[in-house]
Scaffold this motif. Structure first.
Motif, PDB file in Angstrom:
ATOM      1  N   ALA A  91      -8.323   1.960  14.819  1.00 26.84           N
ATOM      2  CA  ALA A  91      -7.522   2.852  15.661  1.00 26.84           C
ATOM      3  C   ALA A  91      -6.983   4.032  14.844  1.00 26.84           C
ATOM      4  CB  ALA A  91      -6.374   2.089  16.313  1.00 26.84           C
ATOM      5  N   LEU A  92      -6.477   3.761  13.646  1.00 24.85           N
ATOM      6  CA  LEU A  92      -5.934   4.808  12.786  1.00 24.85           C
ATOM      7  C   LEU A  92      -6.980   5.884  12.498  1.00 24.85           C
ATOM      8  CD1 LEU A  92      -3.568   5.751  10.877  1.00 24.85           C
ATOM      9  CD2 LEU A  92      -4.739   4.429   9.085  1.00 24.85           C
ATOM     10  N   LEU A  93      -8.214   5.452  12.255  1.00 24.87           N
ATOM     11  CA  LEU A  93      -9.288   6.374  11.889  1.00 24.87           C
ATOM     12  C   LEU A  93     -10.100   6.864  13.088  1.00 24.87           C
ATOM     13  CD1 LEU A  93     -10.499   4.453   8.735  1.00 24.87           C
ATOM     14  CD2 LEU A  93      -9.104   6.539   8.802  1.00 24.87           C
ATOM     15  N   SER A  94      -9.747   6.403  14.294  1.00 26.18           N
ATOM     16  CA  SER A  94     -10.490   6.765  15.521  1.00 26.18           C
ATOM     17  C   SER A  94     -11.981   6.450  15.385  1.00 26.18           C
ATOM     18  CB  SER A  94     -10.293   8.244  15.867  1.00 26.18           C
ATOM     19  OG  SER A  94      -8.932   8.529  16.074  1.00 26.18           O
ATOM     20  N   VAL A 148     -14.979  -1.906  10.209  1.00 19.10           N
ATOM     21  CA  VAL A 148     -14.217  -1.990   8.967  1.00 19.10           C
ATOM     22  C   VAL A 148     -14.632  -3.283   8.270  1.00 19.10           C
ATOM     23  CG1 VAL A 148     -11.913  -2.267   7.989  1.00 19.10           C
ATOM     24  CG2 VAL A 148     -12.295  -0.642   9.871  1.00 19.10           C
ATOM     25  N   MET A 149     -15.030  -3.163   7.000  1.00 19.52           N
ATOM     26  CA  MET A 149     -15.514  -4.323   6.271  1.00 19.52           C
ATOM     27  C   MET A 149     -14.489  -4.829   5.237  1.00 19.52           C
ATOM     28  SD  MET A 149     -18.528  -4.611   7.678  1.00 19.52           S
ATOM     29  CE  MET A 149     -19.437  -5.728   6.657  1.00 19.52           C
ATOM     30  N   TYR A 150     -14.175  -4.003   4.255  1.00 19.60           N
ATOM     31  CA  TYR A 150     -13.320  -4.397   3.141  1.00 19.60           C
ATOM     32  C   TYR A 150     -12.579  -3.167   2.639  1.00 19.60           C
ATOM     33  CZ  TYR A 150     -16.686  -8.218   3.107  1.00 19.60           C
ATOM     34  OH  TYR A 150     -17.492  -9.263   3.470  1.00 19.60           O
ATOM     35  N   ILE A 163     -17.351   5.505   3.017  1.00 17.41           N
ATOM     36  CA  ILE A 163     -16.185   5.208   2.197  1.00 17.41           C
ATOM     37  C   ILE A 163     -15.061   6.160   2.592  1.00 17.41           C
ATOM     38  CG2 ILE A 163     -15.228   5.062  -0.131  1.00 17.41           C
ATOM     39  CD1 ILE A 163     -18.082   4.599  -1.164  1.00 17.41           C
ATOM     40  N   TYR A 164     -13.975   5.570   3.081  1.00 20.17           N
ATOM     41  CA  TYR A 164     -12.761   6.329   3.375  1.00 20.17           C
ATOM     42  C   TYR A 164     -11.846   6.180   2.171  1.00 20.17           C
ATOM     43  CZ  TYR A 164     -14.248   6.926   8.188  1.00 20.17           C
ATOM     44  OH  TYR A 164     -14.945   7.283   9.310  1.00 20.17           O
ATOM     45  N   VAL A 165     -11.293   7.296   1.722  1.00 23.58           N
ATOM     46  CA  VAL A 165     -10.472   7.333   0.525  1.00 23.58           C
ATOM     47  C   VAL A 165      -9.023   7.570   0.932  1.00 23.58           C
ATOM     48  CG1 VAL A 165     -10.139   8.432  -1.718  1.00 23.58           C
ATOM     49  CG2 VAL A 165     -12.449   8.285  -0.726  1.00 23.58           C
ATOM     50  N   PHE A 166      -8.174   6.598   0.665  1.00 28.94           N
ATOM     51  CA  PHE A 166      -6.753   6.678   0.980  1.00 28.94           C
ATOM     52  C   PHE A 166      -6.016   7.145  -0.272  1.00 28.94           C
ATOM     53  CE2 PHE A 166      -8.358   4.253   4.356  1.00 28.94           C
ATOM     54  CZ  PHE A 166      -7.394   3.958   5.312  1.00 28.94           C
TER      55      PHE A 166
END
Length: 157
Positions: A134-137, A144-146, A30-33
């Motif tokens: 690309a943004l997250l390398s 990337v799922m959702y 989980i990436y948190v923006f």
């Protein structure tokens, strides 16, 4: 608390999580923006690890209004974890099917937590996966799922 509900560790002795994961793979990240930057949720330590500085929330989905919520979560499947030394041989189609289910379980946990706290949330399938990768390398095995925005309900007059 939101991230713990989503996919935190709730059984420390086994590393079990709040959402099921087929064969204990736990391939979802989980990436948190947030306004100040992007972080990766470390469930074991229940911490956020910095990934990228700056407000990138508007890139977490392609629909109108994306980026207005205080938090946007991005669900990424690390398909390399399916090899994990468990002797598993899971074909690519099964890996994606399981990862879709796992992302759904996590998203549902977020919906339940949001409802308990009077928050609103939106699960998004429309994401620019190549741009986010690309943004997250991300590595090729990371998919990337959702994404899911979490914020305050809109005020009605």
């Amino acid at each position: 608390n939101l991230l713990w509900a989503a996919f935190g560790v709730n059984r420390t002795e086994s590393g079990g999580r709040t959402a099921p994961s087929a064969m204990g793979v736990k391939e979802m990240d989980i990436y948190v923006f947030l306004a100040e930057g992007i972080y990766l949720y470390d469930a074991g330590g229940h911490t956020l690890k910095p990934v990228l500085a700056g407000d990138q929330r508007s890139k977490s989905g392609t629909q109108a209004g994306v980026g207005k919520a205080p938090v946007s979560l991005l669900y990424v499947a690390d398909l390399e974890k399916y090899g994990g030394g468990r002797g598993m041989r899971v074909d690519a189609a099964t890996q994606l099917a399981w990862s879709n289910a796992h992302a759904g379980f996590i998203g549902q946990n977020v919906y339940l937590y949001a409802a308990s706290e009077g928050l609103a949330c939106w699960f998004r399938a429309f994401v620019d996966a190549p741009a986010l990768s690309a943004l997250l390398s991300l590595r090729p095995a990371q998919k990337v799922m959702y994404s899911q925005g979490v914020g305050y309900p809109a005020r009605t007059a």
